[in-house]
Design an enzyme around this catalytic site. Sequence first.
Site, PDB file in Angstrom:
ATOM      1  N   GLN A 116      -1.009 -13.221  11.988  1.00 20.47           N
ATOM      2  CA  GLN A 116      -0.302 -14.226  11.182  1.00 20.47           C
ATOM      3  C   GLN A 116      -0.965 -15.605  11.284  1.00 20.47           C
ATOM      4  OE1 GLN A 116       2.891 -12.862   9.840  1.00 20.47           O
ATOM      5  NE2 GLN A 116       2.605 -14.491   8.355  1.00 20.47           N
ATOM      6  N   LYS A 131       5.715 -14.129  15.173  1.00 20.57           N
ATOM      7  CA  LYS A 131       6.352 -12.886  14.723  1.00 20.57           C
ATOM      8  C   LYS A 131       7.509 -12.608  15.671  1.00 20.57           C
ATOM      9  CE  LYS A 131       5.998  -9.711  11.532  1.00 20.57           C
ATOM     10  NZ  LYS A 131       5.544  -9.891  10.131  1.00 20.57           N
ATOM     11  N   ASP A 171      10.700  -8.967   7.212  1.00 21.26           N
ATOM     12  CA  ASP A 171       9.594  -8.017   7.431  1.00 21.26           C
ATOM     13  C   ASP A 171      10.236  -6.635   7.331  1.00 21.26           C
ATOM     14  OD1 ASP A 171       6.635  -7.757   8.232  1.00 21.26           O
ATOM     15  OD2 ASP A 171       7.579  -6.483   9.721  1.00 21.26           O
ATOM     16  N   THR A 214       4.918 -10.886  -2.060  1.00 26.27           N
ATOM     17  CA  THR A 214       3.864 -10.157  -1.338  1.00 26.27           C
ATOM     18  C   THR A 214       3.216  -9.120  -2.256  1.00 26.27           C
ATOM     19  OG1 THR A 214       5.143 -10.480   0.671  1.00 26.27           O
ATOM     20  CG2 THR A 214       3.311  -8.938   0.797  1.00 26.27           C
ATOM     21  N   ASN A 245       9.983  -3.569   0.096  1.00 25.22           N
ATOM     22  CA  ASN A 245       9.788  -4.813  -0.644  1.00 25.22           C
ATOM     23  C   ASN A 245       8.364  -4.944  -1.191  1.00 25.22           C
ATOM     24  OD1 ASN A 245       8.744  -7.871  -0.159  1.00 25.22           O
ATOM     25  ND2 ASN A 245      10.701  -7.808  -1.221  1.00 25.22           N
TER      26      ASN A 245
HETATM   27  P1  NDP Z   1      10.406  -2.646   4.058  1.00 31.20           P
HETATM   28  O1  NDP Z   1      11.248  -2.389   5.236  1.00 31.20           O
HETATM   29  O2  NDP Z   1      11.018  -3.254   2.845  1.00 31.20           O
HETATM   30  O3  NDP Z   1       9.674  -1.300   3.592  1.00 31.20           O
HETATM   31  C1  NDP Z   1       8.838  -0.577   4.434  1.00 31.20           C
HETATM   32  C2  NDP Z   1       8.516   0.721   3.727  1.00 31.20           C
HETATM   33  O4  NDP Z   1       7.530   1.422   4.460  1.00 31.20           O
HETATM   34  C3  NDP Z   1       9.709   1.618   3.616  1.00 31.20           C
HETATM   35  O5  NDP Z   1       9.651   2.369   2.434  1.00 31.20           O
HETATM   36  C4  NDP Z   1       9.546   2.515   4.838  1.00 31.20           C
HETATM   37  O6  NDP Z   1      10.188   3.779   4.733  1.00 31.20           O
HETATM   38  C5  NDP Z   1       8.071   2.688   4.848  1.00 31.20           C
HETATM   39  N1  NDP Z   1       7.609   3.035   6.191  1.00 31.20           N
HETATM   40  C6  NDP Z   1       7.916   2.418   7.354  1.00 31.20           C
HETATM   41  N2  NDP Z   1       7.337   3.045   8.384  1.00 31.20           N
HETATM   42  C7  NDP Z   1       6.646   4.056   7.835  1.00 31.20           C
HETATM   43  C8  NDP Z   1       5.836   5.086   8.368  1.00 31.20           C
HETATM   44  N3  NDP Z   1       5.630   5.180   9.697  1.00 31.20           N
HETATM   45  N4  NDP Z   1       5.270   5.968   7.512  1.00 31.20           N
HETATM   46  C9  NDP Z   1       5.496   5.866   6.187  1.00 31.20           C
HETATM   47  N5  NDP Z   1       6.270   4.945   5.623  1.00 31.20           N
HETATM   48  C10 NDP Z   1       6.824   4.054   6.440  1.00 31.20           C
HETATM   49  O7  NDP Z   1       9.187  -3.536   4.588  1.00 31.20           O
HETATM   50  P2  NDP Z   1       8.185  -4.442   3.764  1.00 31.20           P
HETATM   51  O8  NDP Z   1       7.906  -3.823   2.439  1.00 31.20           O
HETATM   52  O9  NDP Z   1       8.677  -5.824   3.818  1.00 31.20           O
HETATM   53  O10 NDP Z   1       6.900  -4.382   4.694  1.00 31.20           O
HETATM   54  C11 NDP Z   1       5.884  -3.377   4.557  1.00 31.20           C
HETATM   55  C12 NDP Z   1       4.612  -3.825   5.241  1.00 31.20           C
HETATM   56  O11 NDP Z   1       4.164  -5.062   4.643  1.00 31.20           O
HETATM   57  C13 NDP Z   1       4.728  -4.137   6.735  1.00 31.20           C
HETATM   58  O12 NDP Z   1       3.483  -3.844   7.356  1.00 31.20           O
HETATM   59  C14 NDP Z   1       4.951  -5.646   6.752  1.00 31.20           C
HETATM   60  O13 NDP Z   1       4.576  -6.219   7.991  1.00 31.20           O
HETATM   61  C15 NDP Z   1       4.005  -6.062   5.646  1.00 31.20           C
HETATM   62  N6  NDP Z   1       4.267  -7.355   5.054  1.00 31.20           N
HETATM   63  C16 NDP Z   1       5.475  -7.659   4.503  1.00 31.20           C
HETATM   64  C17 NDP Z   1       5.680  -8.894   3.915  1.00 31.20           C
HETATM   65  C18 NDP Z   1       6.938  -9.231   3.207  1.00 31.20           C
HETATM   66  O14 NDP Z   1       6.987 -10.297   2.568  1.00 31.20           O
HETATM   67  N7  NDP Z   1       7.973  -8.395   3.235  1.00 31.20           N
HETATM   68  C19 NDP Z   1       4.637  -9.931   3.941  1.00 31.20           C
HETATM   69  C20 NDP Z   1       3.370  -9.479   4.469  1.00 31.20           C
HETATM   70  C21 NDP Z   1       3.229  -8.249   5.028  1.00 31.20           C
HETATM   71  P3  NDP Z   1      11.631   4.014   5.397  1.00 31.20           P
HETATM   72  O15 NDP Z   1      12.587   3.317   4.478  1.00 31.20           O
HETATM   73  O16 NDP Z   1      11.770   5.481   5.404  1.00 31.20           O
HETATM   74  O17 NDP Z   1      11.585   3.412   6.766  1.00 31.20           O
END
Ligand code: NDP
Length: 450
Positions: A116, A131, A171, A214, A245
């Site tokens: 970050q 974080k 996150d 994002t 997200n």
């Molecule tokens: P969410 O919680 O909204 O979504 C995460 C998604 O990834 C869900 O669909 C989840 O499935 C899936 N997931 C989680 N773990 C696994 C796994 N082990 N294998 C497969 N799928 C998995 O999180 P975000 O979309 O906010 O974040 C996603 C990524 O983006 C993270 O790495 C986060 O750090 C990064 N990020 C997010 C930002 C943001 O603004 N939100 C900014 C920058 C980076 P399930 O629902 O089944 O758990």
Amino acid sequence: MEYTLNHPYLSSIMQSVIEKNPSQPEFYQAVHEFLSSLEPVIDKRPDIQANHVLERIVEPERQIMFRVSWVDDKGQIQVNRGYRIQFNSAIGPYKGGIRLHPSVNLGILKFLGFEQIFKNSLTGLPMGGAKGGSDFDPKGKSDNEVMSFCQSFMRELYRHIGADCDVPAGDIGTGAREIGYMFGQYKKITNEFTGVLTGKGLTWGGSLARREATGYGLCYFTNCMLAKKGTSFEGKTVVVSGAGNVAIYATEKATQLGGKVVALCDSTGYIYDKDGIKLDIVKDIKEVRRARISEYVKEVPSAEYHDGCKGIWTIPCDIALPCATQNELDLESAKALVANGVKFVAEGANMPSTPEAIAYFQENGVYFAPGKASNAGGVATSGLEMAQNSMRYSWTFEEVDAKLKGIMESIFKAADETATSVGHEDNLVIGANIAGFLKVADAMIAQGAI
Ligand code: NDP
């Protein structure tokens, strides 16, 4: 994994990180990727070593761990562990998300907080790196249980954060609902309505386009990569992992730009819709019903659902956007993608590709973007939310979206030009790490030994 480095100074930093931080493999991985990117510049900047910048930058300024006890719907007391890693404040207040997931531990949050620092620097906005999170799992909990947890989490965290000190955000597992409960508790305890969290609701200080930022930013960045190679999203097949997200709004923007997104996944399995994902159905499943992605095939019988996530990388595509979680895309998956003709990979998640996968992409002509550059749109728009809160004012969706697009284009330019200037054209890993780092290093040197 071997964490070897050629340069003796960089190698000594790596060794000391391993010795001082036992059992934190994700943190080692992030530090190793960063240090190996510095090899082209470290001898040209002797002041970095003279000022012990690397010794300092790998050590968080502050690490906070605390008990979070809360009462479930059966009246039982549950206990989780809460964390906030305030990694570096050289260029601005600490800034970074809160992750709520059972896998959360100190090493994972340190890798995220470390990345970050450089991501926030790349945005050009004044934000330090941080974080936080907890091993609490919101999945399967009632709203009441989530509220009970979030309030207890904030009852401790509030004393460590503030609009000019540390501004957490969402996150994995922390969306609008969780931010709402945390903000309410912060306001109750402090009796202050300030921009202490980002990702807030639109009627109480949130920024338009933060929810989309994002995913949209990832596509704006990918568009720059495509343009550099003389092409665009138009007519391209895209695979996006995740269904949260980042994945949902990456799918939305990629589709708007003319791409066809054919697959998404959650942690239980993936869907493949050769005709293009119908995003309104996914939004209803994930954002409204909080259900599993497998529900999609009930509404679109022509689509396929497969258990397990890894298979998503065997689907042929031109562009892959991993948007789920760290290390979800390994060497085997990278080989499958390359064999099926992938040309562009841009990370929406943090560190979703293993080092072996990244090396394979780079050796096989795939244009690759690391998350710290390509997913910086979320935190950049959080920075814009902070600016609007300070002004007690709000910009329109179009104004925020235009600023986001401009920031992503300038991050691409910085990473691309830096890579070229050190003799590694198109290596956006090296370009992003050096460009993000030098600004922080200069600030640390200017501020003396603190
Ligand atoms: P969410 O919680 O909204 O979504 C995460 C998604 O990834 C869900 O669909 C989840 O499935 C899936 N997931 C989680 N773990 C696994 C796994 N082990 N294998 C497969 N799928 C998995 O999180 P975000 O979309 O906010 O974040 C996603 C990524 O983006 C993270 O790495 C986060 O750090 C990064 N990020 C997010 C930002 C943001 O603004 N939100 C900014 C920058 C980076 P399930 O629902 O089944 O758990």
